[in-house]
Motif scaffolding. Structure first.
Motif, PDB file in Angstrom:
ATOM      1  N   LYS A  65       6.433  58.334 -49.362  1.00 18.42           N
ATOM      2  CA  LYS A  65       5.531  58.403 -48.207  1.00 18.42           C
ATOM      3  C   LYS A  65       4.778  57.075 -48.090  1.00 18.42           C
ATOM      4  O   LYS A  65       3.581  56.976 -48.382  1.00 18.42           O
ATOM      5  N   PRO A  66       5.471  56.024 -47.664  1.00 18.49           N
ATOM      6  CA  PRO A  66       4.869  54.687 -47.657  1.00 18.49           C
ATOM      7  C   PRO A  66       3.667  54.552 -46.736  1.00 18.49           C
ATOM      8  O   PRO A  66       2.888  53.604 -46.880  1.00 18.49           O
ATOM      9  N   ASP A  67       3.479  55.484 -45.812  1.00 21.24           N
ATOM     10  CA  ASP A  67       2.338  55.428 -44.897  1.00 21.24           C
ATOM     11  C   ASP A  67       1.174  56.307 -45.356  1.00 21.24           C
ATOM     12  O   ASP A  67       0.241  56.555 -44.583  1.00 21.24           O
ATOM     13  N   LEU A  68       1.216  56.775 -46.602  1.00 23.91           N
ATOM     14  CA  LEU A  68       0.149  57.637 -47.115  1.00 23.91           C
ATOM     15  C   LEU A  68      -1.198  56.936 -46.989  1.00 23.91           C
ATOM     16  O   LEU A  68      -1.363  55.788 -47.401  1.00 23.91           O
ATOM     17  N   LYS A  69      -2.193  57.631 -46.441  1.00 26.05           N
ATOM     18  CA  LYS A  69      -3.513  57.066 -46.235  1.00 26.05           C
ATOM     19  C   LYS A  69      -4.558  57.769 -47.109  1.00 26.05           C
ATOM     20  O   LYS A  69      -4.434  58.946 -47.430  1.00 26.05           O
ATOM     21  N   TRP A  70      -5.584  57.006 -47.437  1.00 24.50           N
ATOM     22  CA  TRP A  70      -6.763  57.546 -48.123  1.00 24.50           C
ATOM     23  C   TRP A  70      -7.883  57.584 -47.094  1.00 24.50           C
ATOM     24  O   TRP A  70      -8.413  56.550 -46.692  1.00 24.50           O
ATOM     25  N   GLN A  71      -8.257  58.771 -46.663  1.00 23.56           N
ATOM     26  CA  GLN A  71      -9.283  58.945 -45.630  1.00 23.56           C
ATOM     27  C   GLN A  71     -10.609  59.335 -46.266  1.00 23.56           C
ATOM     28  O   GLN A  71     -10.682  60.304 -47.023  1.00 23.56           O
ATOM     29  N   VAL A  72     -11.659  58.581 -45.954  1.00 24.45           N
ATOM     30  CA  VAL A  72     -12.994  58.916 -46.458  1.00 24.45           C
ATOM     31  C   VAL A  72     -13.672  59.846 -45.456  1.00 24.45           C
ATOM     32  O   VAL A  72     -13.855  59.502 -44.286  1.00 24.45           O
ATOM     33  N   ILE A  73     -14.024  61.037 -45.918  1.00 24.87           N
ATOM     34  CA  ILE A  73     -14.683  62.025 -45.064  1.00 24.87           C
ATOM     35  C   ILE A  73     -16.156  62.119 -45.439  1.00 24.87           C
ATOM     36  O   ILE A  73     -16.603  61.517 -46.426  1.00 24.87           O
ATOM     37  N   THR A  74     -16.936  62.851 -44.677  1.00 21.54           N
ATOM     38  CA  THR A  74     -18.360  62.991 -44.958  1.00 21.54           C
ATOM     39  C   THR A  74     -18.600  63.953 -46.119  1.00 21.54           C
ATOM     40  O   THR A  74     -17.725  64.752 -46.480  1.00 21.54           O
ATOM     41  N   ASP A  75     -19.811  63.879 -46.672  1.00 24.35           N
ATOM     42  CA  ASP A  75     -20.177  64.805 -47.747  1.00 24.35           C
ATOM     43  C   ASP A  75     -20.136  66.247 -47.252  1.00 24.35           C
ATOM     44  O   ASP A  75     -19.711  67.153 -47.981  1.00 24.35           O
ATOM     45  N   GLN A  76     -20.567  66.456 -46.029  1.00 26.18           N
ATOM     46  CA  GLN A  76     -20.539  67.812 -45.474  1.00 26.18           C
ATOM     47  C   GLN A  76     -19.111  68.331 -45.361  1.00 26.18           C
ATOM     48  O   GLN A  76     -18.830  69.489 -45.705  1.00 26.18           O
ATOM     49  N   GLU A  77     -18.213  67.491 -44.890  1.00 26.99           N
ATOM     50  CA  GLU A  77     -16.800  67.892 -44.783  1.00 26.99           C
ATOM     51  C   GLU A  77     -16.215  68.158 -46.164  1.00 26.99           C
ATOM     52  O   GLU A  77     -15.408  69.093 -46.330  1.00 26.99           O
ATOM     53  N   MET A  78     -16.617  67.377 -47.149  1.00 25.09           N
ATOM     54  CA  MET A  78     -16.136  67.577 -48.514  1.00 25.09           C
ATOM     55  C   MET A  78     -16.611  68.930 -49.043  1.00 25.09           C
ATOM     56  O   MET A  78     -15.823  69.701 -49.599  1.00 25.09           O
ATOM     57  N   GLN A  79     -17.878  69.204 -48.867  1.00 22.23           N
ATOM     58  CA  GLN A  79     -18.447  70.470 -49.320  1.00 22.23           C
ATOM     59  C   GLN A  79     -17.738  71.650 -48.660  1.00 22.23           C
ATOM     60  O   GLN A  79     -17.340  72.616 -49.324  1.00 22.23           O
ATOM     61  N   GLN A  80     -17.553  71.578 -47.360  1.00 23.98           N
ATOM     62  CA  GLN A  80     -16.909  72.665 -46.628  1.00 23.98           C
ATOM     63  C   GLN A  80     -15.466  72.854 -47.085  1.00 23.98           C
ATOM     64  O   GLN A  80     -14.995  73.990 -47.224  1.00 23.98           O
ATOM     65  N   GLY A  81     -14.768  71.751 -47.327  1.00 21.96           N
ATOM     66  CA  GLY A  81     -13.382  71.843 -47.765  1.00 21.96           C
ATOM     67  C   GLY A  81     -13.246  72.482 -49.133  1.00 21.96           C
ATOM     68  O   GLY A  81     -12.350  73.304 -49.360  1.00 21.96           O
ATOM     69  N   LEU A  82     -14.143  72.122 -50.055  1.00 19.37           N
ATOM     70  CA  LEU A  82     -14.102  72.703 -51.386  1.00 19.37           C
ATOM     71  C   LEU A  82     -14.398  74.198 -51.351  1.00 19.37           C
ATOM     72  O   LEU A  82     -13.738  74.992 -52.028  1.00 19.37           O
TER      73      LEU A  82
END
Length: 295
Positions: free
Chosen positions: A223-240
């Protein structure tokens, strides 16, 4: 020397056991899993089967030891109060060390353990260091590794679901990283080195940005186009929380990763940067690709 190792045959304790046995030391490995006994003995070590919550067992296992290596295993995935868990196990270690009369101990801590706030679940390592430092007749070396390469395994499922790594740190920010093999080598060196006073040793293998990590991993998994996306702390909390973590634990992880993003976690590490270990991220990447392709 008679050396007691905790951590069963994990990513650090296995290579550490091998090295110490090869050097002629009498090594006992503590494990909570009876099925590990045969593998431990196959390495030339003695198996001590018991749980870290049992201070009577720990005291017996530590008796007569020249050095004990203490690590705190991961808590149950649903245990929300990681700080209390760290304090419990560290207190048990301290009690067993004192009652067994052990004069030298190594504790596997973490970078960021110098701080008493703002680092999420890493606060557990800070409290553990403080508890062990209260021992009067034992010299403690705190090993503070940086971000484990192996932590990247947690993103296998995310990459498959989302096609990217999306977390609240990384991007263009450099992440100090380490291989368990380099940690084991550092611990072995400390075990054999005389120490007259408590001390701290950082261990790291290299620094990479999130984007560099994504590029290496992506190339290895097709997957040579794999990206590392920085999300917000709120989005991180909600995702977890959406993935089943209790809110308190999710908040601990979110704050820990935020402290990595803002530099708080690695501040003292950069002021006392060690010589880098031998294992670099490209050496780890093939193992990530194998796991990715197995699932």
């Amino acid at each position: 020397m008679k050396i007691i190792l905790t951590g069963s045959l994990g990513n650090i304790s296995r290579p550490l056991t091998k090295e110490l046995v090869q050097k002629g030391h009498a090594v006992t490995v503590i494990s909570s899993k009876p099925e590990r006994q045969q593998d431990i003995e196959a390495l030339g070590a003695i198996a001590a089967i018991g749980v870290l919550q049992d201070t009577v067992f720990l005291t017996s296992a530590f008796s007569g030891a020249d050095v004990v290596y203490c690590m705190i295993p991961p808590a149950n995935a649903t245990e929300p109060d990681r700080i209390a868990y760290y304090r419990e196990i560290a207190t048990n270690y301290a009690q067993a060390i004192q009652q067994a009369g052990v004069k030298r101990a190594i504790y596997l801590s973490s970078f960021g353990a110098d701080l008493d706030k703002g680092t999420g679940i890493i606060l557990g390592a800070h409290h553990a260091e403080m508890i062990l430092n209260q021992l009067q007749d034992t010299v403690i070396t705190h090993i503070r590794p940086t971000y484990f390469y192996n932590n990247l395994f947690m993103y296998v499922g995310m990459i498959k679901r989302l096609g990217r790594i999306a977390v609240n740190y990384g991007g263009d920010d450099k992440i100090p990283m380490v291989s368990p093999i380099d940690i084991a080598a550092a611990i072995a060196g400390e075990i054999e080195k005389p120490a007259a006073a408590n001390q701290v040793r950082y261990v790291s293998s290299g620094e990479y940005t999130g984007n560099e990590i994504a590029g290496m991993l992506g190339a290895a998994i097709g997957k040579p186009d794999l990206k590392w996306q920085v999300i917000t702390d709120q989005e991180m909390q909600q995702g977890l929380e959406a993935n089943g973590l209790p809110a308190k634990l999710a908040a601990g992880y979110t704050e820990m990763f935020a402290s990595l993003r803002n530099g708080l976690l690695s501040g003292d590490f950069h002021q006392h940067a060690p010589a880098l270990g031998k294992v670099k991220l490209p050496d780890f990447v093939p193992a990530f690709a194998v796991l990715f392709n197995q699932n």
